[in-house]
Design a protein around this motif. Sequence first.
Motif, mmCIF file in Angstrom:
data_model
loop_
_atom_site.group_PDB
_atom_site.id
_atom_site.type_symbol
_atom_site.label_atom_id
_atom_site.label_comp_id
_atom_site.label_asym_id
_atom_site.label_seq_id
_atom_site.Cartn_x
_atom_site.Cartn_y
_atom_site.Cartn_z
ATOM 1 N N CYS A 1 41.743 37.299 66.699
ATOM 2 C CA CYS A 1 40.905 36.275 66.270
ATOM 3 C C CYS A 1 39.960 35.986 67.577
ATOM 4 O O CYS A 1 40.633 35.290 68.494
ATOM 5 C CB CYS A 1 41.498 34.956 65.760
ATOM 6 S SG CYS A 1 40.558 33.464 65.334
ATOM 7 N N THR B 1 44.130 35.518 57.407
ATOM 8 C CA THR B 1 42.662 35.822 57.772
ATOM 9 C C THR B 1 41.810 35.717 56.773
ATOM 10 O O THR B 1 41.937 35.861 55.644
ATOM 11 C CB THR B 1 42.511 37.276 58.570
ATOM 12 O OG1 THR B 1 43.051 38.134 57.697
ATOM 13 C CG2 THR B 1 43.449 37.402 59.686
ATOM 14 N N TYR C 1 38.418 36.473 61.057
ATOM 15 C CA TYR C 1 38.880 35.046 61.825
ATOM 16 C C TYR C 1 40.273 34.607 61.276
ATOM 17 O O TYR C 1 40.732 35.091 59.757
ATOM 18 C CB TYR C 1 38.021 34.079 61.936
ATOM 19 C CG TYR C 1 36.642 34.324 62.629
ATOM 20 C CD1 TYR C 1 36.603 34.402 63.887
ATOM 21 C CD2 TYR C 1 35.674 34.826 61.724
ATOM 22 C CE1 TYR C 1 35.572 34.980 64.267
ATOM 23 C CE2 TYR C 1 34.320 34.974 62.265
ATOM 24 C CZ TYR C 1 34.285 35.290 63.768
ATOM 25 O OH TYR C 1 33.161 35.565 64.090
ATOM 26 N N HIS C 2 41.205 33.942 61.890
ATOM 27 C CA HIS C 2 42.228 33.208 61.131
ATOM 28 C C HIS C 2 41.485 32.122 60.268
ATOM 29 O O HIS C 2 40.775 31.600 60.873
ATOM 30 C CB HIS C 2 43.184 32.693 62.017
ATOM 31 C CG HIS C 2 43.868 33.605 62.954
ATOM 32 N ND1 HIS C 2 43.983 33.659 64.186
ATOM 33 C CD2 HIS C 2 44.760 34.504 62.479
ATOM 34 C CE1 HIS C 2 45.023 34.544 64.573
ATOM 35 N NE2 HIS C 2 45.246 34.921 63.612
#
Length: 75
Positions: A25, A37, A46-47
């Motif tokens: 990330c 994610t 991204y998380h």
Amino acid sequence: SVWGEDPWGQKEPEPEPEPEPEIECCICHEDFSTAKTTKLKCGHIYHVNCLRKWSKKKKECPMDRKPFKICELKT
């Protein structure tokens, strides 16, 4: 051409290398295996929790600044 050159002796351009797959990330710099994610429409991953926190300040992708809506987040 079949031989890698055109009739005037110039080489064909090399193909662009494939981009490296994202493994962490870019918000928290932790490995993706540490949390859920999400992938934005622009393709960046991204998380989920990182992007939720990020979206409180900005509603754009941290990588390419393309706008997104929090309701678009997919887990």
